[in-house]
Design a protein around this motif. Structure first.
Motif, PDB file in Angstrom:
ATOM      1  N   ALA A 199      57.724  38.847  63.616  1.00 50.44           N
ATOM      2  CA  ALA A 199      56.667  39.852  63.519  1.00 50.44           C
ATOM      3  C   ALA A 199      56.665  40.511  62.140  1.00 50.44           C
ATOM      4  N   VAL A 200      57.853  40.841  61.629  1.00 52.94           N
ATOM      5  CA  VAL A 200      57.942  41.447  60.298  1.00 52.94           C
ATOM      6  C   VAL A 200      57.450  40.466  59.239  1.00 52.94           C
ATOM      7  N   GLN A 201      57.798  39.212  59.389  1.00 54.82           N
ATOM      8  CA  GLN A 201      57.336  38.213  58.427  1.00 54.82           C
ATOM      9  C   GLN A 201      55.819  38.097  58.447  1.00 54.82           C
ATOM     10  N   GLY A 202      55.206  38.223  59.628  1.00 56.49           N
ATOM     11  CA  GLY A 202      53.755  38.180  59.721  1.00 56.49           C
ATOM     12  C   GLY A 202      53.102  39.303  58.940  1.00 56.49           C
ATOM     13  N   THR A 247      51.430  35.523  63.921  1.00 52.02           N
ATOM     14  CA  THR A 247      49.996  35.513  63.639  1.00 52.02           C
ATOM     15  C   THR A 247      49.341  36.818  64.082  1.00 52.02           C
ATOM     16  N   GLY A 248      49.847  37.412  65.170  1.00 51.90           N
ATOM     17  CA  GLY A 248      49.314  38.699  65.594  1.00 51.90           C
ATOM     18  C   GLY A 248      49.598  39.800  64.581  1.00 51.90           C
ATOM     19  N   ALA A 249      50.789  39.757  63.981  1.00 54.87           N
ATOM     20  CA  ALA A 249      51.123  40.739  62.943  1.00 54.87           C
ATOM     21  C   ALA A 249      50.225  40.564  61.730  1.00 54.87           C
ATOM     22  N   VAL A 250      49.925  39.309  61.374  1.00 56.73           N
ATOM     23  CA  VAL A 250      48.978  39.070  60.289  1.00 56.73           C
ATOM     24  C   VAL A 250      47.620  39.674  60.633  1.00 56.73           C
ATOM     25  N   ALA A 251      47.176  39.459  61.874  1.00 61.39           N
ATOM     26  CA  ALA A 251      45.873  39.988  62.294  1.00 61.39           C
ATOM     27  C   ALA A 251      45.806  41.501  62.143  1.00 61.39           C
ATOM     28  N   LEU A 252      46.869  42.187  62.531  1.00 60.81           N
ATOM     29  CA  LEU A 252      46.877  43.649  62.445  1.00 60.81           C
ATOM     30  C   LEU A 252      46.957  44.144  61.005  1.00 60.81           C
ATOM     31  N   LEU A 276      53.742  20.646  56.760  1.00 60.32           N
ATOM     32  CA  LEU A 276      55.139  20.816  56.343  1.00 60.32           C
ATOM     33  C   LEU A 276      55.869  21.806  57.246  1.00 60.32           C
ATOM     34  N   GLY A 277      55.141  22.835  57.704  1.00 60.65           N
ATOM     35  CA  GLY A 277      55.754  23.826  58.583  1.00 60.65           C
ATOM     36  C   GLY A 277      56.168  23.249  59.922  1.00 60.65           C
ATOM     37  N   ARG A 278      55.560  22.144  60.324  1.00 63.44           N
ATOM     38  CA  ARG A 278      55.945  21.473  61.565  1.00 63.44           C
ATOM     39  C   ARG A 278      56.829  20.253  61.301  1.00 63.44           C
ATOM     40  N   LEU A 279      56.517  19.536  60.215  1.00 57.39           N
ATOM     41  CA  LEU A 279      57.208  18.279  59.946  1.00 57.39           C
ATOM     42  C   LEU A 279      58.646  18.514  59.475  1.00 57.39           C
ATOM     43  N   SER A 330      55.283  29.124  56.549  1.00 54.88           N
ATOM     44  CA  SER A 330      56.007  30.266  57.101  1.00 54.88           C
ATOM     45  C   SER A 330      55.471  30.668  58.474  1.00 54.88           C
ATOM     46  N   LEU A 331      54.151  30.648  58.634  1.00 49.47           N
ATOM     47  CA  LEU A 331      53.566  31.072  59.904  1.00 49.47           C
ATOM     48  C   LEU A 331      53.930  30.139  61.049  1.00 49.47           C
ATOM     49  N   TYR A 332      53.954  28.831  60.789  1.00 45.75           N
ATOM     50  CA  TYR A 332      54.069  27.868  61.880  1.00 45.75           C
ATOM     51  C   TYR A 332      55.382  27.097  61.897  1.00 45.75           C
ATOM     52  N   CYS A 333      56.401  27.608  61.209  1.00 39.11           N
ATOM     53  CA  CYS A 333      57.676  26.894  61.154  1.00 39.11           C
ATOM     54  C   CYS A 333      58.359  26.810  62.510  1.00 39.11           C
TER      55      CYS A 333
END
Length: 404
Positions: free
Chosen positions: A117-120, A66-71, A160-163, A36-39
């Motif tokens: 951002a919401v998904q993060g 990733t920034g939203a995850v960090a916060l 998988l998120g990239r492939l 989900s993060l890197y799709c």
């Protein structure tokens, strides 16, 4: 009649059925989180073209998530101290999967950025709590290996998120590519929910942010957080912008082929599990320093415009990064003897903050000096990580007190 006393509960050890189930559940959690993060990462060149934005701006589709995850990781980890590890992880994974369903429907860059951002924020509960859950439930002598296998799951999730979107986009475009990724991630979310064993050693308490200050006062933890920030900033930079390089001269590779660079994460995942086990056996600092140095060597190999060297260098760099993350994250769980969820959350704040800010800064380097400037920027980050890791003390009083 003599009462039969039940034997005291023991934390899960290597070879036990309980640890096997934990490994499978958190492997699935790592898969869905990093998918989900890197799709959007493999699709950055296509998204640049579709929305007419620069590479640095397109990279915000990774950095905002990733920034939203960090916060979010610090407040979410504190909630887990009150409401429980498993509950927070399950709610978070399901919420992120549901938010992800909106991604292929976005019609503007601003809409897509907002949903990312919401998904993060929704995703934050899994990485924020997973390391603390492992530190609670797994015996200290087996924790490094368990942490390595969790990191392996995140690595394969990154593959998988990239492939998946990279391959589907050549056939059906970026919207269907993202839709396929979201559906696969949802399946792994359901597997995680079904497999995750309940916490046995977690004791709920009130939400208290005071442990955060105690962790920040620990010089060893601060160094581990710096390692997380710099190593992840470099890793995301490489995978954000190497795609642009391989699509351009002198390589001119098709998108379906370029997306295969994500397969190197499989080697990284295998290496992370071995690095975690080696750290249990040989000591954490030598394995951590060796992993950082390995990543730097791999990065140097990507500088020549020779495809074989670029591929080999990326493979070595990826293994070094995953080894670094596996050892550093497991070390945090051992070093923080109280407030483990918050100690892990600070680590992840640094990790995802590095991904967000460091990855976008790498875009500036790429736009001004192409791959050479980008690689030198990442090398500087790994130099900082090596310096921080080399000063970590190994005293018995502070480090390696395994729970019995």
């Amino acid at each position: 009649m003599t009462a039969v006393l039940e034997p005291p509960l023991e934390r899960h050890r290597t070879g036990s059925a309980g640890l096997h189930r934990i490994n499978l559940a958190l492997f699935a959690a790592g898969l869905t989180t990093f998918m989900s993060l890197y799709c959007t990462q493999a699709l950055l060149p296509q998204l640049s073209e579709a929305f007419d934005v620069s590479p640095a701006r397109a990279s915000l589709l990774v950095s905002l998530a990733t920034g939203a995850v960090a916060l979010a990781v610090i407040p979410v980890s504190s909630l887990s101290e009150r409401f429980g590890r498993t509950r927070v992880m399950i709610v978070s994974s399901v919420a992120s999967a549901l938010v992800g369903l909106a991604i292929p429907l976005c019609s503007t860059f601003a809409e897509l950025a907002a949903v990312r951002a919401v998904q993060g924020v929704a995703l934050a509960g899994v990485p924020a709590v997973a390391m603390a859950y492992l530190a609670d439930e797994v015996h200290g002598a087996s924790l490094g290996g368990a942490m390595g296998r969790y990191v392996a799951g995140t690595g394969i999730g990154g593959v998988l998120g990239r492939l998946v979107p990279g391959l589907v986009s050549d056939v059906a475009g970026w919207r269907w590519a993202l839709a396929a990724t979201v559906l696969v991630a949802f399946g792994f979310t359901l597997a995680f929910w079904a497999l995750l064993p309940p916490s046995r050693f977690f004791t709920p308490g009130r939400v208290d942010y005071r442990p955060l200050l105690a962790h920040l006062r620990d010089p060893g933890l601060r160094r581990l957080y710096l390692v997380a920030l710099t190593a992840m900033a470099g890793f995301v930079t490489v995978y954000n912008f190497l795609t642009y390089r391989l699509l351009d001269a002198p390589f001119h590779l098709p998108m379906a082929v370029v997306s295969l660079i994500a397969v190197t994460n499989l080697a990284g995942s295998a290496f992370s599990a071995r690095a975690g086990t080696a750290a249990d056996r040989l000591g954490k600092r030598p394995v951590l320093l060796g992993s950082i140095a390995l990543a730097a060597v791999g990065l140097l190999l990507t500088l020549p415009s020779t495809l074989a060297l670029v591929g080999a260098g990326l493979l070595i760099f990826t293994c070094g990064f995953f080894g670094t993350h596996a050892v550093a994250s497991g070390w945090v769980g051992l070093r923080a003897r109280t407030g483990r969820a918050q100690a892990s959350a600070l680590y992840l704040f640094a990790y995802y903050f590095g991904s967000s800010i460091g990855g976008s800064a790498g875009g500036v380097a790429f736009e001004h000096g192409h791959w050479t400037a980008t690689a030198l920027y990442v090398l500087a980050l790994y130099g900082v990580a090596f310096a921080a890791a080399s000063t970590l003390d190994l005293s018995v009083r502070l480090v390696g007190k395994l729970r019995r």
